[in-house]
Design a protein around this motif. Structure first.
Motif, mmCIF file in Angstrom:
data_model
loop_
_atom_site.group_PDB
_atom_site.id
_atom_site.type_symbol
_atom_site.label_atom_id
_atom_site.label_comp_id
_atom_site.label_asym_id
_atom_site.label_seq_id
_atom_site.Cartn_x
_atom_site.Cartn_y
_atom_site.Cartn_z
ATOM 1 N N PRO A 200 -4.651 -0.919 -1.270
ATOM 2 C CA PRO A 200 -3.726 -2.053 -1.237
ATOM 3 C C PRO A 200 -3.646 -2.738 -2.603
ATOM 4 O O PRO A 200 -4.657 -2.921 -3.274
ATOM 5 C CB PRO A 200 -4.356 -2.997 -0.202
ATOM 6 C CG PRO A 200 -5.229 -2.125 0.636
ATOM 7 C CD PRO A 200 -5.743 -1.081 -0.286
ATOM 8 N N PHE B 38 -6.824 -8.123 8.022
ATOM 9 C CA PHE B 38 -5.518 -7.520 7.801
ATOM 10 C C PHE B 38 -4.736 -7.396 9.097
ATOM 11 O O PHE B 38 -5.295 -7.149 10.171
ATOM 12 C CB PHE B 38 -5.664 -6.124 7.181
ATOM 13 C CG PHE B 38 -6.010 -6.147 5.723
ATOM 14 C CD1 PHE B 38 -7.318 -6.335 5.305
ATOM 15 C CD2 PHE B 38 -5.021 -5.985 4.757
ATOM 16 C CE1 PHE B 38 -7.637 -6.364 3.955
ATOM 17 C CE2 PHE B 38 -5.329 -6.005 3.412
ATOM 18 C CZ PHE B 38 -6.642 -6.199 3.011
ATOM 19 N N GLY B 39 -3.407 -7.528 8.968
ATOM 20 C CA GLY B 39 -2.519 -7.233 10.065
ATOM 21 C C GLY B 39 -2.227 -5.739 10.112
ATOM 22 O O GLY B 39 -2.681 -4.982 9.246
ATOM 23 N N PRO B 40 -1.443 -5.300 11.113
ATOM 24 C CA PRO B 40 -1.165 -3.872 11.287
ATOM 25 C C PRO B 40 -0.240 -3.298 10.223
ATOM 26 O O PRO B 40 -0.164 -2.088 10.059
ATOM 27 C CB PRO B 40 -0.520 -3.800 12.667
ATOM 28 C CG PRO B 40 0.075 -5.151 12.863
ATOM 29 C CD PRO B 40 -0.834 -6.108 12.175
ATOM 30 N N GLY B 41 0.476 -4.168 9.499
ATOM 31 C CA GLY B 41 1.355 -3.702 8.435
ATOM 32 C C GLY B 41 2.766 -3.394 8.907
ATOM 33 O O GLY B 41 3.025 -3.193 10.095
ATOM 34 N N HIS C 3 -5.188 -0.272 9.713
ATOM 35 C CA HIS C 3 -5.214 -1.199 8.602
ATOM 36 C C HIS C 3 -6.654 -1.375 8.133
ATOM 37 O O HIS C 3 -7.595 -1.074 8.868
ATOM 38 C CB HIS C 3 -4.629 -2.552 9.028
ATOM 39 C CG HIS C 3 -5.296 -3.156 10.221
ATOM 40 N ND1 HIS C 3 -4.940 -2.852 11.512
ATOM 41 C CD2 HIS C 3 -6.333 -4.029 10.318
ATOM 42 C CE1 HIS C 3 -5.705 -3.530 12.349
ATOM 43 N NE2 HIS C 3 -6.562 -4.239 11.659
ATOM 44 N N PRO C 4 -6.849 -1.851 6.907
ATOM 45 C CA PRO C 4 -8.221 -2.029 6.412
ATOM 46 C C PRO C 4 -9.006 -3.018 7.262
ATOM 47 O O PRO C 4 -8.487 -4.073 7.643
ATOM 48 C CB PRO C 4 -8.010 -2.552 4.994
ATOM 49 C CG PRO C 4 -6.632 -2.119 4.614
ATOM 50 C CD PRO C 4 -5.844 -2.166 5.884
ATOM 51 N N GLN D 256 -10.452 2.060 6.574
ATOM 52 C CA GLN D 256 -9.109 2.158 7.141
ATOM 53 C C GLN D 256 -9.013 3.473 7.900
ATOM 54 O O GLN D 256 -9.057 4.553 7.297
ATOM 55 C CB GLN D 256 -8.036 2.081 6.046
ATOM 56 C CG GLN D 256 -6.615 2.037 6.552
ATOM 57 C CD GLN D 256 -5.623 1.751 5.427
ATOM 58 O OE1 GLN D 256 -5.882 2.028 4.265
ATOM 59 N NE2 GLN D 256 -4.466 1.201 5.767
ATOM 60 N N GLN E 25 0.850 -1.195 0.000
ATOM 61 C CA GLN E 25 0.000 0.000 0.000
ATOM 62 C C GLN E 25 0.881 1.239 0.000
ATOM 63 O O GLN E 25 1.512 1.578 1.009
ATOM 64 C CB GLN E 25 -0.955 0.025 1.184
ATOM 65 C CG GLN E 25 -1.950 1.186 1.109
ATOM 66 C CD GLN E 25 -2.995 1.159 2.196
ATOM 67 O OE1 GLN E 25 -2.788 0.620 3.283
ATOM 68 N NE2 GLN E 25 -4.159 1.754 1.921
ATOM 69 N N LEU F 267 1.181 -4.950 3.866
ATOM 70 C CA LEU F 267 0.100 -5.520 4.657
ATOM 71 C C LEU F 267 -0.011 -7.012 4.387
ATOM 72 O O LEU F 267 0.032 -7.451 3.240
ATOM 73 C CB LEU F 267 -1.232 -4.865 4.285
ATOM 74 C CG LEU F 267 -1.399 -3.387 4.628
ATOM 75 C CD1 LEU F 267 -2.535 -2.780 3.825
ATOM 76 C CD2 LEU F 267 -1.637 -3.210 6.116
ATOM 77 N N TYR G 238 -14.174 -1.881 2.704
ATOM 78 C CA TYR G 238 -13.297 -1.848 3.860
ATOM 79 C C TYR G 238 -13.163 -0.408 4.330
ATOM 80 O O TYR G 238 -13.242 0.535 3.545
ATOM 81 C CB TYR G 238 -11.905 -2.391 3.515
ATOM 82 C CG TYR G 238 -11.862 -3.888 3.257
ATOM 83 C CD1 TYR G 238 -12.284 -4.414 2.043
ATOM 84 C CD2 TYR G 238 -11.400 -4.764 4.236
ATOM 85 C CE1 TYR G 238 -12.257 -5.783 1.812
ATOM 86 C CE2 TYR G 238 -11.362 -6.131 4.011
ATOM 87 C CZ TYR G 238 -11.786 -6.626 2.800
ATOM 88 O OH TYR G 238 -11.755 -7.995 2.572
#
Lengths: 117, 113
Positions: free
Chosen positions: A43, A108-111, B42-43, B37, A37, A91, B35
């Motif tokens: 993303p 999704f994870g926190p990135g 995060h999404p 964000q 992203q 991500l 989604y």
């Protein structure tokens, strides 16, 4: 239930260096995704795994990016060598289904925020 | 390849005003997901629409899927400061042996209290 875990959260490297990101999906989730992203954009899918097999890597720059998902659980994404334009948030996401059905809510994870100098 | 366009890119509203974001796909979709964000986050999955012409509501949020399954919209009634964030639509391709999501660029919503 624990969410998608990623590490590190932040990484700063010089161009031409290498870097690796780690992801642990939600337990029992068959499908794992890596997205890039870039600031101000949505993303972009880099690679999608179903268990430990790759089902889509059409947008992965394979000359410098690689990813693996050994044993169908954790995954790592590597960049070698990094370029300035790789600066982005990476991500990781997972979904319960196999990726071959029409319903796959993604978690999704926190990135990992990567800065390439 | 599949492209998903989203407008507007930004929207600033006063608290209590309504907000709508629109999503258009270059190809027919099997389904569309939305989604949210939050800034720095995060999404987070909001909803999935599958049927042609489908309308779903979540409290103040109304989601629509077009008859041709190529466009969608998200409408928020009486925005609140907690609605701040970027809203992404993500289209799932139709056909083929694998399904993958293509995200739009998102609409950044800011709300003035």
């Amino acid at each position: 239930e624990a969410g998608v875990a990623q590490s590190p959260r932040y990484k700063i490297i010089e161009k031409r260096q290498s870097v690796a990101f780690w992801c642990n999906p939600i337990s029992g989730h068959a499908t794992l995704y890596w997205y890039q992203q870039i600031l101000g954009q949505g993303p972009k899918l880099l690679i999608q795994f179903q268990n430990n097999g790759v089902v889509d890597d059409s947008q992965l720059p394979k000359d410098r990016f690689s990813a693996e998902r050994l044993k169908g659980v954790d995954s790592t994404l590597k960049i070698q060598p990094a370029k300035l334009e790789d600066s982005a948030v990476y991500l990781c996401a997972s979904s319960l289904d196999t990726g071959r059905t029409t319903y796959n809510e993604q978690f999704f994870g926190p990135g990992t925020r990567l800065t390439v100098l | 390849g599949q492209q998903v366009m989203q407008i507007p890119q930004y929207q600033h509203v006063q608290e209590g005003e309504d907000f709508t974001t629109y999503c258009n796909s270059s190809t027919t979709l099997s389904n569309i997901q939305w989604y949210k964000q939050r800034p720095g986050g995060h999404p987070v999955f909001l909803i999935q629409l599958v049927k042609s012409g489908e309308v779903k509501k979540q409290k103040r949020l109304t989601f629509q899927f077009g008859e041709a399954k190529k466009n969608s919209s998200l409408h928020i009634t009486a925005t609140q400061t907690t609605d701040v964030g970027t809203y992404f639509c993500a289209g799932m391709n139709s056909g083929g042996s694998n399904y993958k999501l293509t995200f739009g660029k998102g609409t950044l919503l800011t709300v003035n209290p």
